[in-house]
Design a protein around this motif. Structure first.
Motif, short mmCIF file in Angstrom:
data_model
loop_
_atom_site.label_atom_id
_atom_site.label_comp_id
_atom_site.label_asym_id
_atom_site.label_seq_id
_atom_site.Cartn_x
_atom_site.Cartn_y
_atom_site.Cartn_z
N THR A 233 0.82 -1.20 0.00
CA THR A 233 0.00 0.00 0.00
C THR A 233 0.86 1.26 0.00
OG1 THR A 233 -0.19 -0.09 2.40
CG2 THR A 233 -1.97 -1.09 1.12
N THR A 234 2.04 1.20 0.63
CA THR A 234 2.93 2.36 0.65
C THR A 234 3.34 2.74 -0.76
OG1 THR A 234 3.77 1.84 2.84
CG2 THR A 234 5.15 3.23 1.47
N LEU A 235 3.71 1.74 -1.53
CA LEU A 235 4.14 2.00 -2.90
C LEU A 235 3.01 2.56 -3.74
CD1 LEU A 235 6.61 1.89 -4.66
CD2 LEU A 235 6.10 -0.49 -5.18
N LEU A 236 1.82 2.05 -3.57
CA LEU A 236 0.66 2.56 -4.31
C LEU A 236 0.35 4.00 -3.93
CD1 LEU A 236 -1.71 -0.53 -4.26
CD2 LEU A 236 -0.41 0.36 -6.20
N LEU A 237 0.44 4.32 -2.65
CA LEU A 237 0.19 5.69 -2.20
C LEU A 237 1.24 6.63 -2.76
CD1 LEU A 237 -1.35 7.79 -0.59
CD2 LEU A 237 -0.05 7.08 1.45
N ALA A 238 2.50 6.23 -2.71
CA ALA A 238 3.57 7.07 -3.24
C ALA A 238 3.39 7.29 -4.75
CB ALA A 238 4.93 6.44 -2.95
N LEU A 239 3.03 6.24 -5.47
CA LEU A 239 2.80 6.35 -6.90
C LEU A 239 1.64 7.29 -7.19
CD1 LEU A 239 3.49 5.43 -9.77
CD2 LEU A 239 1.98 3.47 -9.42
N HIS A 240 0.57 7.16 -6.43
CA HIS A 240 -0.58 8.05 -6.60
C HIS A 240 -0.18 9.51 -6.37
CE1 HIS A 240 -4.62 9.67 -6.39
NE2 HIS A 240 -4.32 10.18 -5.21
N HIS B 278 2.74 10.83 -6.60
CA HIS B 278 3.65 11.25 -7.67
C HIS B 278 2.86 11.58 -8.93
CE1 HIS B 278 6.87 10.82 -10.69
NE2 HIS B 278 7.58 11.41 -9.74
N ARG B 279 1.89 10.73 -9.27
CA ARG B 279 1.06 10.99 -10.46
C ARG B 279 0.25 12.26 -10.33
NH1 ARG B 279 -1.11 4.96 -11.90
NH2 ARG B 279 0.81 4.24 -12.89
N MET B 280 -0.11 12.59 -9.11
CA MET B 280 -0.87 13.82 -8.86
C MET B 280 0.04 15.06 -8.88
SD MET B 280 -3.93 12.76 -8.72
CE MET B 280 -4.77 14.23 -8.22
N GLY B 281 1.34 14.82 -8.98
CA GLY B 281 2.30 15.93 -9.03
C GLY B 281 2.70 16.48 -7.68
N ASP B 282 2.35 15.77 -6.62
CA ASP B 282 2.67 16.22 -5.27
C ASP B 282 3.97 15.55 -4.79
OD1 ASP B 282 2.73 17.08 -2.64
OD2 ASP B 282 0.61 16.66 -2.27
#
Length: 100
Positions: free
Chosen positions: A1-8, A10-14
């Protein structure tokens, strides 16, 4: 879940939030764990590997190398990653600074 949250994030530009996700994971898994725990979690190594690549993309070569080396402590199978061009260059820069 950590990796998915980080990817999300990053994709949001934050990028600030992305880094915060990785830093919190690093703190829990690396800082708060004993040396005996470092060889027991290949999934943690993958998250640390992603964190290392994130920091490399941000231009933080030294930090990225240190994180990648921690990832290898969790999973020796990731050791070839340290031979990638960007990590070799980071090691070379670190070594040349030590020789000065």
């Amino acid at each position: 879940t950590t990796l998915l949250l980080a990817l999300h994030c990053h994709r949001m530009g934050d990028l600030k939030k992305t880094r915060a996700v990785f830093v919190n994971f690093f703190r829990v898994v690396v800082v708060n764990s004993s040396d005996d725990d470092l060889s027991q979690c290949a999934c943690c190594a993958k998250v640390l590997g992603a964190y290392a690549l994130f920091e490399m993309k941000q231009g933080l070569m030294k930090k990225s190398l240190e994180i990648a080396q921690k990832a290898v402590q969790f999973d020796q199978a990731l050791e070839p990653v340290l031979n990638w061009k960007q990590f070799r260059e980071a090691r070379e820069r670190r070594n040349s600074r030590r020789q000065m």
